[in-house]
Design an enzyme around this catalytic site. Structure first.
Site, PDB file in Angstrom:
ATOM      1  N   ARG A 155      10.531 -25.471   4.673  1.00  0.00           N
ATOM      2  CA  ARG A 155       9.587 -25.660   5.914  1.00  0.00           C
ATOM      3  C   ARG A 155       9.405 -24.296   6.229  1.00  0.00           C
ATOM      4  NH1 ARG A 155      11.404 -30.910   6.380  1.00  0.00           N
ATOM      5  NH2 ARG A 155       9.714 -32.643   5.679  1.00  0.00           N
ATOM      6  N   LYS A 167      -0.421 -11.744   5.679  1.00  0.00           N
ATOM      7  CA  LYS A 167      -1.094 -12.664   4.979  1.00  0.00           C
ATOM      8  C   LYS A 167       0.017 -12.770   3.083  1.00  0.00           C
ATOM      9  CE  LYS A 167      -6.301 -12.398   6.061  1.00  0.00           C
ATOM     10  NZ  LYS A 167      -6.737 -11.136   4.831  1.00  0.00           N
ATOM     11  N   LYS A 226      -3.681  -1.172  11.657  1.00  0.00           N
ATOM     12  CA  LYS A 226      -3.260  -1.711  10.715  1.00  0.00           C
ATOM     13  C   LYS A 226      -2.861  -3.005  11.107  1.00  0.00           C
ATOM     14  CE  LYS A 226      -2.951  -5.893   6.934  1.00  0.00           C
ATOM     15  NZ  LYS A 226      -3.082  -5.738   6.231  1.00  0.00           N
ATOM     16  N   ARG A 279     -10.500  -8.786  12.288  1.00  0.00           N
ATOM     17  CA  ARG A 279      -9.487  -8.508  11.373  1.00  0.00           C
ATOM     18  C   ARG A 279     -10.293  -8.188  10.178  1.00  0.00           C
ATOM     19  NH1 ARG A 279      -3.558 -11.001   9.632  1.00  0.00           N
ATOM     20  NH2 ARG A 279      -3.289  -9.823   7.995  1.00  0.00           N
ATOM     21  N   ASN A 316     -11.595  -5.708   5.464  1.00  0.00           N
ATOM     22  CA  ASN A 316     -12.389  -5.807   4.030  1.00  0.00           C
ATOM     23  C   ASN A 316     -13.381  -4.788   3.771  1.00  0.00           C
ATOM     24  OD1 ASN A 316     -10.142  -7.723   4.055  1.00  0.00           O
ATOM     25  ND2 ASN A 316     -11.690  -8.849   5.421  1.00  0.00           N
ATOM     26  N   HIS A 332     -14.051  -4.150  -0.073  1.00  0.00           N
ATOM     27  CA  HIS A 332     -13.687  -5.452  -0.939  1.00  0.00           C
ATOM     28  C   HIS A 332     -15.278  -6.562  -1.005  1.00  0.00           C
ATOM     29  CE1 HIS A 332     -10.367  -3.738   1.003  1.00  0.00           C
ATOM     30  NE2 HIS A 332      -9.243  -4.530   0.395  1.00  0.00           N
ATOM     31  N   HIS A 346     -14.052  -5.785  -4.812  1.00  0.00           N
ATOM     32  CA  HIS A 346     -14.067  -7.457  -5.135  1.00  0.00           C
ATOM     33  C   HIS A 346     -14.651  -8.418  -6.828  1.00  0.00           C
ATOM     34  CE1 HIS A 346     -11.107  -9.561  -2.393  1.00  0.00           C
ATOM     35  NE2 HIS A 346     -10.526  -8.356  -2.453  1.00  0.00           N
ATOM     36  N   HIS A 348      -6.868  -2.563  -8.166  1.00  0.00           N
ATOM     37  CA  HIS A 348      -8.041  -3.326  -6.823  1.00  0.00           C
ATOM     38  C   HIS A 348      -8.270  -2.052  -5.731  1.00  0.00           C
ATOM     39  CE1 HIS A 348      -8.192  -5.861  -3.195  1.00  0.00           C
ATOM     40  NE2 HIS A 348      -7.635  -4.944  -2.229  1.00  0.00           N
TER      41      HIS A 348
HETATM   42  N1  LIG Z   1      -1.281  -9.674   2.136  1.00  0.00           N
HETATM   43  C1  LIG Z   1      -2.350  -8.837   2.266  1.00  0.00           C
HETATM   44  O1  LIG Z   1      -2.299  -8.570   3.149  1.00  0.00           O
HETATM   45  C2  LIG Z   1      -2.645  -7.797   1.398  1.00  0.00           C
HETATM   46  C3  LIG Z   1      -3.409  -6.800   0.882  1.00  0.00           C
HETATM   47  C4  LIG Z   1      -3.702  -5.957   0.075  1.00  0.00           C
HETATM   48  C5  LIG Z   1      -3.239  -6.160  -1.612  1.00  0.00           C
HETATM   49  N2  LIG Z   1      -2.257  -7.644  -1.476  1.00  0.00           N
HETATM   50  C6  LIG Z   1      -1.925  -7.936  -2.919  1.00  0.00           C
HETATM   51  O2  LIG Z   1      -0.893  -7.081  -2.666  1.00  0.00           O
HETATM   52  C7  LIG Z   1      -1.538  -6.816  -5.031  1.00  0.00           C
HETATM   53  C8  LIG Z   1      -1.033  -5.328  -4.592  1.00  0.00           C
HETATM   54  O3  LIG Z   1       0.181  -4.892  -4.903  1.00  0.00           O
HETATM   55  P1  LIG Z   1       0.443  -3.351  -5.558  1.00  0.00           P
HETATM   56  O4  LIG Z   1      -0.883  -2.466  -5.341  1.00  0.00           O
HETATM   57  O5  LIG Z   1       1.364  -2.653  -4.986  1.00  0.00           O
HETATM   58  O6  LIG Z   1       0.509  -3.835  -6.725  1.00  0.00           O
HETATM   59  P2  LIG Z   1       1.870  -4.368  -7.506  1.00  0.00           P
HETATM   60  O7  LIG Z   1       3.190  -5.451  -6.767  1.00  0.00           O
HETATM   61  O8  LIG Z   1       2.002  -5.161  -9.166  1.00  0.00           O
HETATM   62  O9  LIG Z   1       2.808  -2.958  -7.798  1.00  0.00           O
HETATM   63  C9  LIG Z   1       1.812  -2.087  -8.475  1.00  0.00           C
HETATM   64  C10 LIG Z   1       2.815  -1.961  -9.889  1.00  0.00           C
HETATM   65  O10 LIG Z   1       3.850  -1.024  -9.690  1.00  0.00           O
HETATM   66  C11 LIG Z   1       5.816  -1.142  -9.776  1.00  0.00           C
HETATM   67  N3  LIG Z   1       5.783  -0.804  -9.149  1.00  0.00           N
HETATM   68  C12 LIG Z   1       6.201  -1.132  -7.315  1.00  0.00           C
HETATM   69  N4  LIG Z   1       6.683  -0.268  -6.660  1.00  0.00           N
HETATM   70  C13 LIG Z   1       6.595   1.095  -7.878  1.00  0.00           C
HETATM   71  C14 LIG Z   1       7.718   2.056  -7.465  1.00  0.00           C
HETATM   72  N5  LIG Z   1       8.376   2.196  -6.442  1.00  0.00           N
HETATM   73  N6  LIG Z   1       8.253   3.099  -8.764  1.00  0.00           N
HETATM   74  C15 LIG Z   1       7.903   2.569  -9.546  1.00  0.00           C
HETATM   75  N7  LIG Z   1       6.530   1.108  -9.577  1.00  0.00           N
HETATM   76  C16 LIG Z   1       6.670   0.867  -8.980  1.00  0.00           C
HETATM   77  C17 LIG Z   1       4.939  -2.455  -9.907  1.00  0.00           C
HETATM   78  O11 LIG Z   1       5.931  -2.910 -10.828  1.00  0.00           O
HETATM   79  C18 LIG Z   1       3.502  -3.054 -10.783  1.00  0.00           C
HETATM   80  O12 LIG Z   1       3.777  -2.718 -12.043  1.00  0.00           O
HETATM   81  C19 LIG Z   1      -2.204  -7.976  -5.023  1.00  0.00           C
HETATM   82  O13 LIG Z   1      -1.884  -8.930  -5.448  1.00  0.00           O
HETATM   83  C20 LIG Z   1      -3.367  -7.979  -3.429  1.00  0.00           C
HETATM   84  O14 LIG Z   1      -3.754  -8.965  -3.507  1.00  0.00           O
HETATM   85  C21 LIG Z   1      -2.107  -8.617  -0.547  1.00  0.00           C
END
Ligand SMILES: NC(=O)c1ccc[n+]([C@@H]2O[C@H](COP(=O)([O-])OP(=O)(O)OC[C@H]3O[C@@H](n4cnc5c(N)ncnc54)[C@H](O)[C@@H]3O)[C@@H](O)[C@H]2O)c1
Length: 364
Positions: free
Chosen positions: A121, A143, A227, A241, A245, A248, A252, A266
């Site tokens: 929880r 989020k 942010k 907030r 987006n 986006h 998307h 992305h």
């Molecule tokens: N929670 C939120 O507010 C929010 C906002 C934007 C995006 N997201 C989410 O974030 C995700 C995308 O995140 P991302 O772009 O970080 O992708 P990711 O976490 O998949 O990382 C991208 C790639 O880089 C590699 N990597 C990470 N750090 C590294 C480093 N320092 N050196 C070498 N390789 C490294 C990872 O292994 C992966 O292959 C999506 O799922 C998206 O929906 C969430």
């Protein structure tokens, strides 16, 4: 030279630490928040490069770290990934008074935050973001989510971290394409609410992307500050907030139309989406053409795509994109929610956009 930014959310407030080489201090920073075992969730790629240094820093602070290594990539943000991670977290014996660390990009942060939020929880968690996207965006604001077969991020909750430790040195191992994808989110902050920061990026963005320490720290810290301020005013996205987006809705749709594949990651979708949102705003007589040109010029100069034609492979059909927008979760009362602009740094939310104008921009 560390910058500390406070996210002001009453009893859920926390600090974001931004600095070069902070991973070595992570154990000490986490220590006051930890009781019992400390699960550390990472992915295989990040684990191979950075886990040993993190474990060393935990050792120095006398923390009992338990690494959990997930496969890299979006597939881990799934029911199967959550089931696997939950099982491993329970095996560590972490309880409600403990802490779980997410060491990775947005995938690890979103998955770990969600797992922590439902485990027993709700267990506290800490974010140590390792991608630029995660440092400036996903690690801040609480989020968390996994994907459902029906779409991305459809199962999740708001669960704020207790601390965010953004070590800009970790970005030096990030593939260039991932770094640039994160830069799109940085540009977004300037484009949506801070024309001065946009000008700073025009002057200094390339230096930051080349790894110049002070420029990189300023860029990450300023993005987090923006942010944090927006999240503090509208934690649950009932209003302001949504400005985050910007780009986006288009982005998307482009990601969906290209199958959420390596054709378009992305941040690249966000870059093209922002350019399209500015073009739509110009078309509707809301935004000066010069501002739209400046945005596109800067995205191009950084090496980001800025038009649908920049996506490799067959061009997605306009109807496919419009249909994908209808499936976007930002649909309210059957109307599309768009973030449009009155100029650089002047975004606003509207759901009053004529579909024909959207189609024109998508086919241009
Ligand atoms: N929670 C939120 O507010 C929010 C906002 C934007 C995006 N997201 C989410 O974030 C995700 C995308 O995140 P991302 O772009 O970080 O992708 P990711 O976490 O998949 O990382 C991208 C790639 O880089 C590699 N990597 C990470 N750090 C590294 C480093 N320092 N050196 C070498 N390789 C490294 C990872 O292994 C992966 O292959 C999506 O799922 C998206 O929906 C969430």
């Amino acid at each position: 030279m560390t910058e500390i930014i406070k996210v002001g959310l009453d009893e859920r407030s926390y600090d974001i630490h931004v600095g070069h080489g902070l991973l070595a201090e992570a154990g000490v920073l986490l220590k006051p928040l930890v009781r019992g075992p400390l699960p550390v969730v990472t992915d295989l790629t990040v684990g191979e490069i950075h886990l040993a240094d993190f474990l060393e820093s935990c050792g120095k602070a006398d923390l009992d770290a338990h690494p959990i290594v997930m496969p890299p990539g979006e597939d881990s943000k799934s029911f199967a990934g959550l089931a696997e991670l939950s099982r491993e977290l329970l095996d560590t014996g972490v309880d409600r008074g403990g802490l779980i660390v997410a060491l990775g990009g947005g995938v690890i942060g979103d998955l770990t935050g969600f797992a922590a939020g439902i485990l027993k929880r709700g267990v506290s968690f800490a974010q140590i973001p390792t991608t630029l996207l995660a440092q400036v965006d996903s690690s801040v604001g609480g989020k968390t989510a996994i994907n459902a077969p029906q779409g991305k991020n459809l199962l999740g909750l708001f669960h704020q971290p207790r601390i965010v430790i953004a070590d800009t040195a970790l970005l030096s191992t990030l593939p260039r394409r991932e770094l640039l994808a994160g830069y799109a989110e940085v540009v977004k902050y300037g484009a949506l609410g801070d024309a001065e920061f946009f000008s700073w990026l025009e002057q200094n963005g390339a230096k930051a992307l080349a790894g110049e320490k002070s420029a990189l720290i300023h860029m990450v810290a300023h993005s987090c500050r923006m942010k944090a301020a927006i999240v503090a005013r509208d934690e649950r996205e009932t209003g302001e907030r949504a400005l985050l987006n910007l780009g986006h809705t288009f982005g998307h749709a482009l990601e969906a139309a290209t199958g959420f594949s390596q054709r378009l990651i992305h941040g690249e979708g966000v870059a093209i989406g922002m350019a399209l949102a500015f073009e739509l705003s110009v078309k509707l007589g809301l935004c000066p053409n010069d501002d739209s040109d400046r945005l596109t010029r800067h995205l191009k100069a950084a090496g980001l795509p800025s038009a649908i034609a920049d996506i490799a492979g067959p061009r997605p059909a306009v109807e496919t994109l419009v249909a994908a927008m209808g499936h976007d979760k930002k649909v309210k009362d059957g109307k599309l929610t768009f973030i449009l602009v009155r100029g650089l740094g002047r975004a606003f939310v509207t759901n009053d956009v004529p579909l024909d104008a959207v189609k024109d921009v998508l086919s241009a």
